[in-house]
Design an enzyme around this catalytic site. Structure first.
Site, PDB file in Angstrom:
ATOM      1  N   THR A 202       0.845  -1.181   0.000  1.00 18.37           N
ATOM      2  CA  THR A 202       0.000   0.000   0.000  1.00 18.37           C
ATOM      3  C   THR A 202       0.885   1.237   0.000  1.00 18.37           C
ATOM      4  O   THR A 202       1.968   1.223   0.574  1.00 18.37           O
ATOM      5  CB  THR A 202      -0.933  -0.005   1.224  1.00 18.37           C
ATOM      6  OG1 THR A 202      -1.745   1.166   1.181  1.00 18.37           O
ATOM      7  CG2 THR A 202      -0.196  -0.042   2.544  1.00 18.37           C
TER       8      THR A 202
ATOM      9  N   GLU B 139      -4.591  -2.838   4.531  1.00 17.03           N
ATOM     10  CA  GLU B 139      -4.237  -3.483   5.797  1.00 17.03           C
ATOM     11  C   GLU B 139      -5.385  -4.312   6.375  1.00 17.03           C
ATOM     12  O   GLU B 139      -5.192  -5.050   7.330  1.00 17.03           O
ATOM     13  CB  GLU B 139      -3.850  -2.406   6.834  1.00 17.03           C
ATOM     14  CG  GLU B 139      -2.555  -1.672   6.550  1.00 17.03           C
ATOM     15  CD  GLU B 139      -2.754  -0.464   5.639  1.00 17.03           C
ATOM     16  OE1 GLU B 139      -3.728  -0.460   4.856  1.00 17.03           O
ATOM     17  OE2 GLU B 139      -1.936   0.463   5.690  1.00 17.03           O
TER      18      GLU B 139
ATOM     19  N   LYS C  77      -6.034  10.591  -3.472  1.00 17.48           N
ATOM     20  CA  LYS C  77      -6.531   9.357  -4.074  1.00 17.48           C
ATOM     21  C   LYS C  77      -7.101   9.662  -5.454  1.00 17.48           C
ATOM     22  O   LYS C  77      -8.153  10.249  -5.587  1.00 17.48           O
ATOM     23  CB  LYS C  77      -7.577   8.705  -3.192  1.00 17.48           C
ATOM     24  CG  LYS C  77      -7.739   7.262  -3.572  1.00 17.48           C
ATOM     25  CD  LYS C  77      -8.144   6.421  -2.402  1.00 17.48           C
ATOM     26  CE  LYS C  77      -7.732   4.986  -2.596  1.00 17.48           C
ATOM     27  NZ  LYS C  77      -8.343   4.076  -1.673  1.00 17.48           N
TER      28      LYS C  77
HETATM   29  P1  AMP Z   1      -6.181   1.407   0.136  1.00 14.99           P
HETATM   30  O1  AMP Z   1      -5.307   0.800   1.159  1.00 14.99           O
HETATM   31  O2  AMP Z   1      -5.441   1.872  -1.059  1.00 14.99           O
HETATM   32  O3  AMP Z   1      -7.319   0.525  -0.205  1.00 14.99           O
HETATM   33  O4  AMP Z   1      -6.818   2.732   0.749  1.00 14.99           O
HETATM   34  C1  AMP Z   1      -7.473   2.736   1.989  1.00 14.99           C
HETATM   35  C2  AMP Z   1      -7.941   4.126   2.309  1.00 14.99           C
HETATM   36  O5  AMP Z   1      -8.933   4.543   1.370  1.00 14.99           O
HETATM   37  C3  AMP Z   1      -8.612   4.254   3.658  1.00 14.99           C
HETATM   38  O6  AMP Z   1      -7.667   4.402   4.696  1.00 14.99           O
HETATM   39  C4  AMP Z   1      -9.471   5.491   3.449  1.00 14.99           C
HETATM   40  O7  AMP Z   1      -8.702   6.674   3.633  1.00 14.99           O
HETATM   41  C5  AMP Z   1      -9.865   5.393   1.985  1.00 14.99           C
HETATM   42  N1  AMP Z   1     -11.202   4.795   1.833  1.00 14.99           N
HETATM   43  C6  AMP Z   1     -11.524   3.519   1.589  1.00 14.99           C
HETATM   44  N2  AMP Z   1     -12.849   3.336   1.479  1.00 14.99           N
HETATM   45  C7  AMP Z   1     -13.405   4.551   1.675  1.00 14.99           C
HETATM   46  C8  AMP Z   1     -14.740   5.046   1.681  1.00 14.99           C
HETATM   47  N3  AMP Z   1     -15.788   4.263   1.469  1.00 14.99           N
HETATM   48  N4  AMP Z   1     -14.920   6.363   1.923  1.00 14.99           N
HETATM   49  C9  AMP Z   1     -13.858   7.185   2.136  1.00 14.99           C
HETATM   50  N5  AMP Z   1     -12.589   6.791   2.130  1.00 14.99           N
HETATM   51  C10 AMP Z   1     -12.350   5.489   1.900  1.00 14.99           C
END
Ligand code: AMP
Length: 536
Positions: A181, A326, A434
């Protein structure tokens, strides 16, 4: 009770035994290909035997750089079910990060889609542990490549043993998979998924109030198989005998809509950017998507307006999920409880725009300024999680101590919790951007910018983007003596060799100063406000 190990082997064996006629539809470089679970099981066993012949042993990491297709699904099971570790690598990362990841994980073999070859070729001399490259192509001949030794995936499968025996004696805590990640700064961080964690997470995906994946469904994971295991859908689909539609490389919203219509897809999963794209397509062309039971949206906050349009204009229900690399990833999902059925449409939409309640098996706490926050939908705190599918450390990485403390994972996400237990993500403590479901590190871009001889200081912030959710904008203060001579173009040229193309800021703004906090940190919230006008 008996102590039988929870292993991925049970999933593939169940699919072979009970669902041999069910179908996997795979879109590849040469078009749509169809396999039954029986054929796929045989090919997966052949692949496992071929990898063993290449020298892959228990505990070895095998990297994949691939889109969502049947071969990747074969690797998803051939590797862990023979005791090795499936390391899915994000093909959108910069060459530097991919090279770091492969070396850090100590990948022994890499399985590569042909269109990802140039990326791997560009870093081949830096890879210290890879003993063989396998190209996953439909073409009969291998494409020209400088990689060596190199093998043709289909030749390996053809020569493999269709009755290769998968391991049933593994420790359920043994590693099955691995994914990196992006970090706020520096190199990506590795997370290891155990067999046990993945089995329990998959079981949760089958619960009606989470994702409810069933044999009767047809699942189309748009979320990449190189990003947190396509949110676990491939595992769930195999275990539950669900028909799968894998959209392959370079799909467009039109391709997705056509696949959904033709294959009568019932569930699909992706980041908001994907659904915004699909929405545009639905507004331009007519499709019959009445088979859809729901679209699962996560990875970034699902915009309320988007959910409303899908549900009210197109009659396509939405489920909003939350999780992270994670956490396998699913931890929370939006719901309306039975006694909330009489809420108004708008109130229900408000609920859906939240990230919902915690899945069974998991625990959460939200730590504010003065301990755990009240469940009042107002008090904010950092979300911490624990449970059997939450990682307990980063792989060989000192940054473990920052996120994992006292048996909890501190997510870095700031949330509120309402009276019903629904979380709502308010902000991120980490300043990542993001874009289209993938991370861009603002800190890395800032460090690179500030290494330019004409730049005094630079801050990179996320600005909302309709298409990508967020995009980076760089705010740059030039050194006094260079104010007249440094141009935007020059800064872009300076950044280009250092980053993947999609990391480059959409805009570079020249400012006189960057607002700061009392301790001299960039005040990004104020900066975002300040530049709002400038980027309209
Ligand atoms: P990743 O490890 O790349 O999947 O990213 C995880 C991060 O994405 C989380 O710590 C959040 O900051 C963001 N995230 C994931 N799902 C959501 C959601 N439904 N709404 C807002 N942020 C999200």
């Amino acid at each position: 009770m008996m102590q039988t190990p929870l292993l991925l082997t049970q999933m593939i064996e169940r699919a072979e035994k009970y669902f041999p006629k069910k179908e996997i539809v795979s879109r590849t470089e040469s078009g749509i290909q169809r396999f039954t679970y029986k054929q796929w099981g045989e090919r997966t066993r052949r692949l496992a035997s071929a990898l063993e012949k290449l020298g892959v042993r228990e505990g070895d990491k095998v990297g994949t750089l691939a889109w969502n297709h049947h071969r990747h699904l074969e690797a998803y099971f051939a590797i862990p079910c023979s005791g090795a570790v499936l390391h899915t690598i994000n093909i959108r990362l910069s060459p530097q990060h991919v090279s770091y990841i492969v070396n850090n994980a100590e990948d022994k073999v890499l399985l590569i889609d042909s269109d990802v070859l140039p990326l791997v070729e560009s870093i081949k001399d830096e890879l210290t542990t890879v003993k063989a490259f396998v190209i996953m192509t439909d073409k009969e001949k291998l494409p020209e490549t400088t990689l060596t030794p190199v093998y043709h995936y289909e030749e390996l499968v053809a020569e493999g043993d269709p009755s290769f025996a998968f391991r049933t004696d593994l420790d359920e805590n043994a590693p099955a998979g691995m994914c990196y990640t992006s970090a706020t700064t520096g190199n990506p961080k590795g997370v290891i998924y155990s067999h046990r964690g993945t089995v329990l997470h998959t079981m949760a995906l089958g619960l009606v109030d989470t994702a409810g994946v069933s044999e009767k469904d047809t699942a189309l994971p748009v979320v990449p198989m190189f990003h947190v295991n396509a949110w676990g859908l491939p595992f769930a689909a195999v275990w539950f005998g669900t028909k799968q539609v894998l959209p392959g490389p370079y799909f467009t919203p039109k391709i997705l809509a056509e696949l959904m219509q033709e294959e009568k897809v019932t569930i699909s999963a992706g980041v908001p950017t994907i659904w915004l794209g699909l929405l545009k397509e639905l507004e331009q062309n007519k499709y019959d998507l009445s088979s859809l039971r729901y679209l699962l949206c996560g990875g970034s906050a699902a915009p309320r307006g988007m959910i409303k349009t899908f549900e009210e204009k197109y009659n396509i229900p939405f489920r909003h999920g939350y999780g992270m690399t994670e956490t396998s990833p699913l931890t929370n999902i939006s719901t309306t409880k039975s006694y909330q059925e009489n809420l108004s449409k708008e109130e229900k939409l408000d609920l859906k725009a939240k990230q919902g309640i915690l899945a069974p098996c998991l625990e959460m706490k939200v730590i504010g300024k003065e301990g755990e926050v009240k469940w009042d939908g107002k008090e904010m705190g950092e979300l911490a999680l624990r449970g059997p599918w939450i990682a307990s450390e980063y792989f060989k990485d000192e940054r473990t101590k920052d996120a994992f403390r006292d048996g909890w994972l501190y997510t870095g996400d700031v949330v509120t919790v309402d009276e019903e237990g629904n979380i709502k993500i308010v902000d991120r403590t980490k300043d990542l951007i993001k874009s289209g479901g993938e991370w861009i590190s603002s800190v890395d871009l800032e460090n690179a910018l500030m290494a330019h001889e004409g730049i005094f200081e630079a801050a990179v912030v996320a600005v909302p983007s309709e298409q990508w959710q967020e995009r980076p904008v760089a705010c740059v203060v030039l050194k006094d003596e260079m104010k007249e001579s440094v141009t935007k173009e020059e800064i872009y040229e300076f950044l280009k060799p250092q980053f993947a193309k999609w990391w480059l800021p959409d805009e570079i703004l020249f400012l006189n100063e960057i607002p700061k906090t009392s301790v001299g940190k960039f005040l990004k919230r104020a900066l975002r406000e300040e530049i709002k006008e400038k980027i309209k």
